[in-house]
Motif scaffolding. Structure first.
Motif, PDB file in Angstrom:
ATOM      1  N   ILE A  14       0.839  -1.199   0.000  1.00  0.00           N
ATOM      2  CA  ILE A  14       0.000   0.000   0.000  1.00  0.00           C
ATOM      3  C   ILE A  14       0.877   1.253   0.000  1.00  0.00           C
ATOM      4  O   ILE A  14       1.783   1.390   0.816  1.00  0.00           O
ATOM      5  CB  ILE A  14      -0.944   0.011   1.212  1.00  0.00           C
ATOM      6  CG1 ILE A  14      -1.958  -1.139   1.100  1.00  0.00           C
ATOM      7  CG2 ILE A  14      -1.656   1.355   1.340  1.00  0.00           C
ATOM      8  CD1 ILE A  14      -2.885  -1.262   2.293  1.00  0.00           C
ATOM      9  N   ILE A  15       0.574   2.141  -0.946  1.00  0.00           N
ATOM     10  CA  ILE A  15       1.265   3.433  -1.033  1.00  0.00           C
ATOM     11  C   ILE A  15       0.215   4.534  -0.935  1.00  0.00           C
ATOM     12  O   ILE A  15      -0.768   4.523  -1.682  1.00  0.00           O
ATOM     13  CB  ILE A  15       2.020   3.591  -2.364  1.00  0.00           C
ATOM     14  CG1 ILE A  15       2.884   2.357  -2.669  1.00  0.00           C
ATOM     15  CG2 ILE A  15       2.879   4.848  -2.352  1.00  0.00           C
ATOM     16  CD1 ILE A  15       3.484   2.372  -4.068  1.00  0.00           C
ATOM     17  N   VAL A  16       0.422   5.451  -0.025  1.00  0.00           N
ATOM     18  CA  VAL A  16      -0.430   6.639   0.085  1.00  0.00           C
ATOM     19  C   VAL A  16       0.340   7.812  -0.497  1.00  0.00           C
ATOM     20  O   VAL A  16       1.488   8.061  -0.126  1.00  0.00           O
ATOM     21  CB  VAL A  16      -0.815   6.904   1.552  1.00  0.00           C
ATOM     22  CG1 VAL A  16      -1.459   8.268   1.704  1.00  0.00           C
ATOM     23  CG2 VAL A  16      -1.756   5.814   2.058  1.00  0.00           C
ATOM     24  N   THR A  17      -0.274   8.519  -1.442  1.00  0.00           N
ATOM     25  CA  THR A  17       0.438   9.576  -2.143  1.00  0.00           C
ATOM     26  C   THR A  17      -0.289  10.914  -2.076  1.00  0.00           C
ATOM     27  O   THR A  17      -1.515  10.970  -2.003  1.00  0.00           O
ATOM     28  CB  THR A  17       0.637   9.222  -3.635  1.00  0.00           C
ATOM     29  OG1 THR A  17      -0.654   9.027  -4.245  1.00  0.00           O
ATOM     30  CG2 THR A  17       1.456   7.959  -3.797  1.00  0.00           C
ATOM     31  N   PHE A  92       3.078  -1.465   4.112  1.00  0.00           N
ATOM     32  CA  PHE A  92       2.940  -0.050   3.790  1.00  0.00           C
ATOM     33  C   PHE A  92       4.303   0.535   3.446  1.00  0.00           C
ATOM     34  O   PHE A  92       5.281   0.323   4.176  1.00  0.00           O
ATOM     35  CB  PHE A  92       2.364   0.725   4.971  1.00  0.00           C
ATOM     36  CG  PHE A  92       0.971   0.324   5.362  1.00  0.00           C
ATOM     37  CD1 PHE A  92      -0.133   0.931   4.788  1.00  0.00           C
ATOM     38  CD2 PHE A  92       0.769  -0.664   6.319  1.00  0.00           C
ATOM     39  CE1 PHE A  92      -1.425   0.563   5.149  1.00  0.00           C
ATOM     40  CE2 PHE A  92      -0.519  -1.039   6.689  1.00  0.00           C
ATOM     41  CZ  PHE A  92      -1.613  -0.426   6.107  1.00  0.00           C
ATOM     42  N   ILE A  93       4.353   1.281   2.359  1.00  0.00           N
ATOM     43  CA  ILE A  93       5.592   1.959   1.989  1.00  0.00           C
ATOM     44  C   ILE A  93       5.265   3.389   1.565  1.00  0.00           C
ATOM     45  O   ILE A  93       4.224   3.647   0.950  1.00  0.00           O
ATOM     46  CB  ILE A  93       6.334   1.211   0.855  1.00  0.00           C
ATOM     47  CG1 ILE A  93       7.716   1.835   0.605  1.00  0.00           C
ATOM     48  CG2 ILE A  93       5.504   1.161  -0.426  1.00  0.00           C
ATOM     49  CD1 ILE A  93       8.606   1.000  -0.300  1.00  0.00           C
ATOM     50  N   GLY A  94       6.138   4.323   1.927  1.00  0.00           N
ATOM     51  CA  GLY A  94       5.948   5.702   1.511  1.00  0.00           C
ATOM     52  C   GLY A  94       6.341   5.888   0.055  1.00  0.00           C
ATOM     53  O   GLY A  94       7.200   5.171  -0.471  1.00  0.00           O
ATOM     54  N   ALA A  95       5.730   6.836  -0.597  1.00  0.00           N
ATOM     55  CA  ALA A  95       6.041   7.097  -2.001  1.00  0.00           C
ATOM     56  C   ALA A  95       7.458   7.599  -2.191  1.00  0.00           C
ATOM     57  O   ALA A  95       7.979   7.593  -3.312  1.00  0.00           O
ATOM     58  CB  ALA A  95       5.048   8.114  -2.572  1.00  0.00           C
ATOM     59  N   ASP A  96       8.110   8.013  -1.099  1.00  0.00           N
ATOM     60  CA  ASP A  96       9.500   8.460  -1.176  1.00  0.00           C
ATOM     61  C   ASP A  96      10.467   7.423  -0.595  1.00  0.00           C
ATOM     62  O   ASP A  96      11.640   7.718  -0.365  1.00  0.00           O
ATOM     63  CB  ASP A  96       9.680   9.801  -0.462  1.00  0.00           C
ATOM     64  CG  ASP A  96       9.150   9.794   0.967  1.00  0.00           C
ATOM     65  OD1 ASP A  96       8.607   8.754   1.406  1.00  0.00           O
ATOM     66  OD2 ASP A  96       9.270  10.829   1.652  1.00  0.00           O
ATOM     67  N   ASP A  97       9.974   6.203  -0.378  1.00  0.00           N
ATOM     68  CA  ASP A  97      10.811   5.092   0.075  1.00  0.00           C
ATOM     69  C   ASP A  97      10.997   4.100  -1.072  1.00  0.00           C
ATOM     70  O   ASP A  97      10.294   4.170  -2.083  1.00  0.00           O
ATOM     71  CB  ASP A  97      10.164   4.363   1.259  1.00  0.00           C
ATOM     72  CG  ASP A  97       9.849   5.290   2.417  1.00  0.00           C
ATOM     73  OD1 ASP A  97      10.701   6.149   2.724  1.00  0.00           O
ATOM     74  OD2 ASP A  97       8.752   5.161   2.992  1.00  0.00           O
ATOM     75  N   GLU A  98      11.915   3.150  -0.891  1.00  0.00           N
ATOM     76  CA  GLU A  98      12.136   2.131  -1.907  1.00  0.00           C
ATOM     77  C   GLU A  98      12.362   0.774  -1.254  1.00  0.00           C
ATOM     78  O   GLU A  98      13.023   0.678  -0.217  1.00  0.00           O
ATOM     79  CB  GLU A  98      13.351   2.480  -2.786  1.00  0.00           C
ATOM     80  CG  GLU A  98      13.165   3.758  -3.596  1.00  0.00           C
ATOM     81  CD  GLU A  98      14.366   4.071  -4.466  1.00  0.00           C
ATOM     82  OE1 GLU A  98      15.170   3.153  -4.737  1.00  0.00           O
ATOM     83  OE2 GLU A  98      14.502   5.236  -4.880  1.00  0.00           O
ATOM     84  N   LEU A  99      11.810  -0.265  -1.858  1.00  0.00           N
ATOM     85  CA  LEU A  99      12.060  -1.625  -1.387  1.00  0.00           C
ATOM     86  C   LEU A  99      13.466  -2.068  -1.777  1.00  0.00           C
ATOM     87  O   LEU A  99      13.976  -1.698  -2.840  1.00  0.00           O
ATOM     88  CB  LEU A  99      11.050  -2.602  -1.984  1.00  0.00           C
ATOM     89  CG  LEU A  99       9.617  -2.533  -1.466  1.00  0.00           C
ATOM     90  CD1 LEU A  99       8.792  -3.663  -2.066  1.00  0.00           C
ATOM     91  CD2 LEU A  99       9.581  -2.608   0.054  1.00  0.00           C
ATOM     92  N   LEU A 100      14.060  -2.888  -0.928  1.00  0.00           N
ATOM     93  CA  LEU A 100      15.361  -3.481  -1.182  1.00  0.00           C
ATOM     94  C   LEU A 100      15.189  -4.974  -1.492  1.00  0.00           C
ATOM     95  O   LEU A 100      14.142  -5.556  -1.186  1.00  0.00           O
ATOM     96  CB  LEU A 100      16.272  -3.283   0.035  1.00  0.00           C
ATOM     97  CG  LEU A 100      16.566  -1.822   0.405  1.00  0.00           C
ATOM     98  CD1 LEU A 100      17.358  -1.747   1.698  1.00  0.00           C
ATOM     99  CD2 LEU A 100      17.301  -1.113  -0.727  1.00  0.00           C
ATOM    100  N   PRO A 101      16.197  -5.623  -2.079  1.00  0.00           N
ATOM    101  CA  PRO A 101      16.053  -7.035  -2.464  1.00  0.00           C
ATOM    102  C   PRO A 101      15.660  -7.970  -1.328  1.00  0.00           C
ATOM    103  O   PRO A 101      14.943  -8.957  -1.555  1.00  0.00           O
ATOM    104  CB  PRO A 101      17.446  -7.377  -3.011  1.00  0.00           C
ATOM    105  CG  PRO A 101      17.966  -6.079  -3.536  1.00  0.00           C
ATOM    106  CD  PRO A 101      17.471  -5.041  -2.574  1.00  0.00           C
ATOM    107  N   GLU A 102      16.083  -7.669  -0.093  1.00  0.00           N
ATOM    108  CA  GLU A 102      15.768  -8.570   1.011  1.00  0.00           C
ATOM    109  C   GLU A 102      14.294  -8.554   1.397  1.00  0.00           C
ATOM    110  O   GLU A 102      13.847  -9.399   2.184  1.00  0.00           O
ATOM    111  CB  GLU A 102      16.661  -8.258   2.227  1.00  0.00           C
ATOM    112  CG  GLU A 102      18.093  -8.715   2.015  1.00  0.00           C
ATOM    113  CD  GLU A 102      18.944  -8.646   3.270  1.00  0.00           C
ATOM    114  OE1 GLU A 102      18.543  -7.977   4.253  1.00  0.00           O
ATOM    115  OE2 GLU A 102      20.027  -9.264   3.267  1.00  0.00           O
ATOM    116  N   PHE A 103      13.532  -7.616   0.844  1.00  0.00           N
ATOM    117  CA  PHE A 103      12.084  -7.674   1.049  1.00  0.00           C
ATOM    118  C   PHE A 103      11.537  -8.999   0.535  1.00  0.00           C
ATOM    119  O   PHE A 103      10.685  -9.633   1.175  1.00  0.00           O
ATOM    120  CB  PHE A 103      11.382  -6.510   0.339  1.00  0.00           C
ATOM    121  CG  PHE A 103       9.880  -6.550   0.480  1.00  0.00           C
ATOM    122  CD1 PHE A 103       9.256  -5.963   1.565  1.00  0.00           C
ATOM    123  CD2 PHE A 103       9.091  -7.199  -0.468  1.00  0.00           C
ATOM    124  CE1 PHE A 103       7.868  -6.015   1.707  1.00  0.00           C
ATOM    125  CE2 PHE A 103       7.710  -7.251  -0.337  1.00  0.00           C
ATOM    126  CZ  PHE A 103       7.093  -6.658   0.758  1.00  0.00           C
TER     127      PHE A 103
END
Length: 241
Positions: A14-17, A92-103
């Motif tokens: 989920i991203i809230v923008t 939940f992730i912020g629109a200014d964050d990024e997932l990393l491979p270990e996710f």
């Protein structure tokens, strides 16, 4: 609750923008790069006017659901997004964050729907996180971008929007007290967290005012007393410095 079946381990991201055009595509691309295949993206936008909608339209073939309309704040938008979840897990992730491979590595380990899984995040290129306990958690919240929740949690609870910045903290305090839940730490760094977001630079004064009351209500007198004692020791230590 019971152990999750292999074919039930889909995750809603989920991203809230709101006016997130500068960072949203990078966030989405970090999700697309994941090797874990069962991710559904839900975006709830607060009527952006800066090009965010154009990005959502351009990515609509890879976004499971998105909608744009005015909202009453971050957690109001998150609560609305939860209405569109059809998976057994939620992140939940912020629109200014990024997932990393270990996710993806953490996602593959989701096998107990009685667990809220949590790992680490990068903050300014440094690993942030680690195992915690109920007392430590009354002092410091787990970063929301480090956590993957079983979806049933949000059928039982929702974010209290009277806390405009720390509603996730208030929710987690309730979850610590829920005997049907446990917090399960995985030493994996799953997201690059943007420390300049609102929750990092502004305190939620309403939450800070209510924190002791929430701890007393959901953890009882003993934990409340431990928190009071710990706070007092920290105040004394800071005065010595």
């Amino acid at each position: 609750m019971s152990n999750a079946k292999e074919n039930d381990k889909s995750i809603s991201v989920i991203i809230v923008t709101y006016n997130a055009a500068d960072t949203l595509q990078a966030c989405l691309d970090s999700i697309y790069r994941q090797t874990y295949p069962k991710l559904q993206i839900i975006v709830m936008d607060g009527a952006s006017v800066d090009g965010t909608i154009d990005i959502l339209k351009a990515n609509s073939n890879r976004i499971t659901f998105w909608k744009t309309e005015p909202d009453k704040g971050i957690y109001h938008a998150m609560n609305k997004a939860l209405n569109h979840v059809k998976t057994d897990w939620i992140y939940f992730i912020g629109a200014d964050d990024e997932l990393l491979p270990e996710f993806s590595a953490m996602a593959a380990q989701l096998d107990n729907t009685n667990c809220i899984y949590y790992g680490n995040v990068l903050v300014q290129n440094e690993k942030n996180g680690g195992p915690t306990n109920a007392l430590t958690h009354t002092m410091h919240n787990i970063c929301q971008q480090a956590m993957i929740y079983p979806a049933w949690v949000f059928k039982k609870y929702r974010y209290d929007t009277t806390y405009p910045i720390a509603a996730d903290y208030a929710l987690n305090i309730r979850c610590w007290a829920d005997k049907s839940l446990e917090f399960c730490y995985q030493d994996l760094t799953i997201a690059n967290y943007n420390h300049t977001g609102i929750s990092s630079v502004i305190k939620d004064e309403r939450f800070e005012k209510d924190r002791l009351k929430l701890v007393f209500r959901y953890h009882g007198f003993k934990m409340w007393r431990k928190l009071i004692t710990r706070r007092w020791k920290e105040i004394r230590q800071s005065r010595k410095i």
